[in-house]
Design an enzyme around this catalytic site. Structure first.
Site, PDB file in Angstrom:
ATOM      1  N   ARG A  65      -3.760  57.446  28.429  1.00  0.00           N
ATOM      2  CA  ARG A  65      -3.292  56.391  27.526  1.00  0.00           C
ATOM      3  C   ARG A  65      -1.802  56.541  27.192  1.00  0.00           C
ATOM      4  NH1 ARG A  65      -4.489  55.139  21.426  1.00  0.00           N
ATOM      5  NH2 ARG A  65      -4.277  52.870  21.409  1.00  0.00           N
ATOM      6  N   HIS A  69       0.988  53.560  27.504  1.00  0.00           N
ATOM      7  CA  HIS A  69       1.835  53.132  26.386  1.00  0.00           C
ATOM      8  C   HIS A  69       3.308  53.403  26.663  1.00  0.00           C
ATOM      9  CE1 HIS A  69      -1.265  52.453  22.986  1.00  0.00           C
ATOM     10  NE2 HIS A  69      -1.763  52.128  24.155  1.00  0.00           N
ATOM     11  N   ASP A  70       3.593  54.360  27.535  1.00  0.00           N
ATOM     12  CA  ASP A  70       4.986  54.555  27.950  1.00  0.00           C
ATOM     13  C   ASP A  70       5.425  53.372  28.822  1.00  0.00           C
ATOM     14  OD1 ASP A  70       7.458  55.745  28.261  1.00  0.00           O
ATOM     15  OD2 ASP A  70       6.823  57.031  29.918  1.00  0.00           O
ATOM     16  N   VAL A  73       6.025  49.542  27.302  1.00  0.00           N
ATOM     17  CA  VAL A  73       7.068  49.192  26.343  1.00  0.00           C
ATOM     18  C   VAL A  73       8.373  49.110  27.121  1.00  0.00           C
ATOM     19  CG1 VAL A  73       8.231  49.842  24.230  1.00  0.00           C
ATOM     20  CG2 VAL A  73       5.765  50.158  24.466  1.00  0.00           C
ATOM     21  N   GLY A  85      10.634  50.836  31.005  1.00  0.00           N
ATOM     22  CA  GLY A  85       9.185  51.028  31.079  1.00  0.00           C
ATOM     23  C   GLY A  85       8.766  52.482  31.073  1.00  0.00           C
ATOM     24  N   ASN A 107       0.203  52.816  18.114  1.00  0.00           N
ATOM     25  CA  ASN A 107       0.354  54.241  18.411  1.00  0.00           C
ATOM     26  C   ASN A 107       0.047  55.160  17.243  1.00  0.00           C
ATOM     27  OD1 ASN A 107       1.141  53.544  20.974  1.00  0.00           O
ATOM     28  ND2 ASN A 107       3.338  53.778  20.601  1.00  0.00           N
ATOM     29  N   HIS A 206     -10.959  52.682  30.045  1.00  0.00           N
ATOM     30  CA  HIS A 206     -11.817  52.850  28.867  1.00  0.00           C
ATOM     31  C   HIS A 206     -13.184  53.409  29.223  1.00  0.00           C
ATOM     32  CE1 HIS A 206      -9.260  49.884  26.226  1.00  0.00           C
ATOM     33  NE2 HIS A 206      -8.612  50.977  26.553  1.00  0.00           N
ATOM     34  N   THR A 207     -13.415  53.734  30.479  1.00  0.00           N
ATOM     35  CA  THR A 207     -14.614  54.487  30.856  1.00  0.00           C
ATOM     36  C   THR A 207     -14.548  55.913  30.309  1.00  0.00           C
ATOM     37  OG1 THR A 207     -16.033  55.138  32.701  1.00  0.00           O
ATOM     38  CG2 THR A 207     -13.687  55.284  33.098  1.00  0.00           C
TER      39      THR A 207
HETATM   40  C1  HEM Z   1      -6.235  45.708  28.234  1.00  0.00           C
HETATM   41  C2  HEM Z   1      -5.729  45.909  27.047  1.00  0.00           C
HETATM   42  C3  HEM Z   1      -5.978  47.169  26.259  1.00  0.00           C
HETATM   43  C4  HEM Z   1      -6.253  47.227  24.938  1.00  0.00           C
HETATM   44  C5  HEM Z   1      -6.351  46.052  23.969  1.00  0.00           C
HETATM   45  C6  HEM Z   1      -6.440  48.607  24.606  1.00  0.00           C
HETATM   46  C7  HEM Z   1      -6.737  49.078  23.337  1.00  0.00           C
HETATM   47  C8  HEM Z   1      -7.143  50.357  23.059  1.00  0.00           C
HETATM   48  C9  HEM Z   1      -7.607  50.811  21.774  1.00  0.00           C
HETATM   49  C10 HEM Z   1      -7.657  49.968  20.509  1.00  0.00           C
HETATM   50  C11 HEM Z   1      -7.983  52.104  21.906  1.00  0.00           C
HETATM   51  C12 HEM Z   1      -8.539  53.009  20.817  1.00  0.00           C
HETATM   52  C13 HEM Z   1      -7.405  53.600  19.996  1.00  0.00           C
HETATM   53  C14 HEM Z   1      -7.890  54.238  18.720  1.00  0.00           C
HETATM   54  O1  HEM Z   1      -8.843  53.741  18.131  1.00  0.00           O
HETATM   55  O2  HEM Z   1      -7.280  55.256  18.303  1.00  0.00           O
HETATM   56  C15 HEM Z   1      -7.749  52.486  23.270  1.00  0.00           C
HETATM   57  C16 HEM Z   1      -8.000  53.727  23.786  1.00  0.00           C
HETATM   58  C17 HEM Z   1      -7.720  54.090  25.072  1.00  0.00           C
HETATM   59  N1  HEM Z   1      -7.058  53.326  26.011  1.00  0.00           N
HETATM   60 FE1  HEM Z   1      -6.705  51.347  25.897  1.00  0.00          FE
HETATM   61  N2  HEM Z   1      -6.288  49.374  25.725  1.00  0.00           N
HETATM   62  C18 HEM Z   1      -5.993  48.538  26.771  1.00  0.00           C
HETATM   63  C19 HEM Z   1      -5.712  48.919  28.075  1.00  0.00           C
HETATM   64  C20 HEM Z   1      -5.645  50.231  28.505  1.00  0.00           C
HETATM   65  C21 HEM Z   1      -5.103  50.660  29.773  1.00  0.00           C
HETATM   66  C22 HEM Z   1      -4.456  49.723  30.799  1.00  0.00           C
HETATM   67  C23 HEM Z   1      -5.245  52.011  29.828  1.00  0.00           C
HETATM   68  C24 HEM Z   1      -4.826  52.979  30.904  1.00  0.00           C
HETATM   69  C25 HEM Z   1      -4.621  52.676  32.158  1.00  0.00           C
HETATM   70  C26 HEM Z   1      -5.900  52.412  28.606  1.00  0.00           C
HETATM   71  C27 HEM Z   1      -6.312  53.688  28.314  1.00  0.00           C
HETATM   72  C28 HEM Z   1      -6.957  54.050  27.150  1.00  0.00           C
HETATM   73  C29 HEM Z   1      -7.622  55.324  26.989  1.00  0.00           C
HETATM   74  C30 HEM Z   1      -7.826  56.379  28.064  1.00  0.00           C
HETATM   75  C31 HEM Z   1      -8.083  55.361  25.661  1.00  0.00           C
HETATM   76  C32 HEM Z   1      -8.797  56.510  24.953  1.00  0.00           C
HETATM   77  C33 HEM Z   1      -7.759  57.471  24.394  1.00  0.00           C
HETATM   78  C34 HEM Z   1      -8.330  58.677  23.673  1.00  0.00           C
HETATM   79  O3  HEM Z   1      -9.546  58.838  23.563  1.00  0.00           O
HETATM   80  O4  HEM Z   1      -7.494  59.481  23.198  1.00  0.00           O
HETATM   81  N3  HEM Z   1      -6.099  51.318  27.822  1.00  0.00           N
HETATM   82  N4  HEM Z   1      -7.229  51.407  23.955  1.00  0.00           N
END
Ligand code: HEM
Ligand code: NAG
Ligand code: NAG
Length: 330
Positions: A65, A69-70, A73, A85, A107, A206-207
């Site tokens: 993640r 996020h890097d 932006v 980026g 963040n 998100h898997t």
């Molecule tokens: C498509 C739009 C996306 C949205 C709206 C989104 C939103 C979020 C949110 C809200 C969380 C939980 C954060 C928290 O509650 O602290 C999350 C976690 C995460 N996101 Fe996304 N995300 C998106 C796309 C992506 C992409 C493209 C990636 C990586 C290629 C990614 C990787 C992750 C990972 C791995 C987590 C879990 C992080 C952890 O457990 O520390 N996400 N995301």
């Protein structure tokens, strides 16, 4: 009149310059960038990531993640090349006279793994001082994190340089929100040059990983859904417990597999934005394809990560190679 024309031409010259810089820069990334200058870089990063994920399986998700996020932006046209980026900008910590991206809404209190990146950087500095950028370390760490948990291996293109700036306002505006609908998600990724297929494949990140109650409460209580409501409501009450965590793929929360997509077909997406990928729209077919063939998902994810990793990179003499990822070189 003249002033307006001048302003418009300045803006378009900036836009053209920026596009040239972006195009030239991504052309300069190379798989062999550190082969001569730091042959041990990749192995050093990989063993540090493997160890960190073994200690804390969620760390794989957190590193992945951080890279997203890097990369998302990106450059502002208001201030020329303020921040691009995949430039390590997310790693810059706030100081008395510097405001970075870590305090932005998506963040703050959510990104983790900064300590792991600092430790990887220290190990890489020990074998090759001032050679390997933080932006590249993040790109490699994200790949290694996904692969450690079951993702497909792929070659990371290298040669990114680190920014000397960061953008709080762009971190607030350019990162996707959980309230996004499908067309918002498609548009948001298209603005970064990524296709709808890239968007769906990358969302498969998100898997692995977890989300805080505050990010799924309104879906849990406000939408008709097939979430496992009793258990989730205990974790995430209607008020309080904002930071309580639930896995986004409850079936296999630390395996990089297709189960996230199977969950979407069962209407079990934890985030509103995730469920949008399977909600009767144009991406339903792709979600079904990934749910039935995990190999296709993993291959598409790897290809999309390479594309995401080339968004707005700095190369050549641009930026710097930071000595410590959390601060600009003094
Ligand atoms: C498509 C739009 C996306 C949205 C709206 C989104 C939103 C979020 C949110 C809200 C969380 C939980 C954060 C928290 O509650 O602290 C999350 C976690 C995460 N996101 Fe996304 N995300 C998106 C796309 C992506 C992409 C493209 C990636 C990586 C290629 C990614 C990787 C992750 C990972 C791995 C987590 C879990 C992080 C952890 O457990 O520390 N996400 N995301
Ligand atoms: C910001 O503060 C640091 C000390 O925290 C100092 O070393 C640096 O020179 C300052 N930078 C500017 C631009 O004022
Ligand atoms: C999606 O949400 C945006 C606002 O975020 C709205 O303007 C648009 O009409 C919505 N699209 C659909 C198809 O619901």
């Amino acid at each position: 009149m003249a002033a307006a024309a001048f302003f418009a031409s300045v803006v378009s010259v900036r836009a053209v310059l920026l596009l040239c810089v972006a195009a030239a820069a991504s052309a300069q990334l190379s798989a062999t960038f550190y082969d001569a200058s730091c042959p041990r870089a990749l192995a050093t990063i990989r063993s540090a990531v493997t160890a960190a994920v073994r200690r804390d399986p969620r760390m794989g998700a957190s590193l992945l993640r951080l890279f997203f996020h890097d990369c998302f932006v990106q450059a502002s046209l208001r201030f020329f090349l303020l921040s691009v980026g995949c430039d390590g900008s997310v790693l810059l910590a706030d100081t008395a006279n510097f405001t970075g991206e870590q305090g932005s809404f998506p963040n703050k209190g959510s990104l983790r793994g900064f300590d792991v990146v600092d430790s990887i950087k220290a190990q890489v500095e020990a074998v090759c001082p001032r050679t390997v950028s933080c932006a590249d370390i993040l790109a490699v760490a994200a790949r290694d994190a996904a692969v450690t948990l079951g993702g497909s291996p792929y070659t990371v293109l290298l040669g990114r340089r680190d920014s000397t700036t960061a953008s709080l306002s762009l971190a607030n505006s350019d990162l996707p929100s959980t309230t996004a609908n499908l067309s918002d998600l498609i548009t948001g990724f298209a603005r970064k040059g990524l296709s709808t297929t890239d968007m769906v494949a990358l969302s498969g990140a998100h898997t692995i990983g977890q989300a805080q109650c505050t990010n799924f409460r309104s879906r849990l209580y406000g939408e008709s859904n097939n979430l496992n409501a009793a258990a989730l409501r205990a974790t995430c009450p209607q008020s309080g417990g904002d930071g309580n965590l639930a896995p986004m793929d409850p079936a296999t929360p630390t395996a990089f597999d297709k189960a996230f997509f199977t969950g979407l077909i069962q209407q079990r997406g934890l985030l509103h934005s995730d469920q949008q990928l399977f909600s009767g729209g144009a991406t339903d077919a792709l979600v079904r394809a990934y749910a039935s063939n995990g190999g296709t998902f993993r291959t598409d994810f790897a290809a999309a990560m390479v594309r995401m990793g080339s968004i707005g990179v700095l190369t050549g003499n641009q930026g710097q190679v930071r000595v410590a990822c959390s601060r600009v070189n003094s």
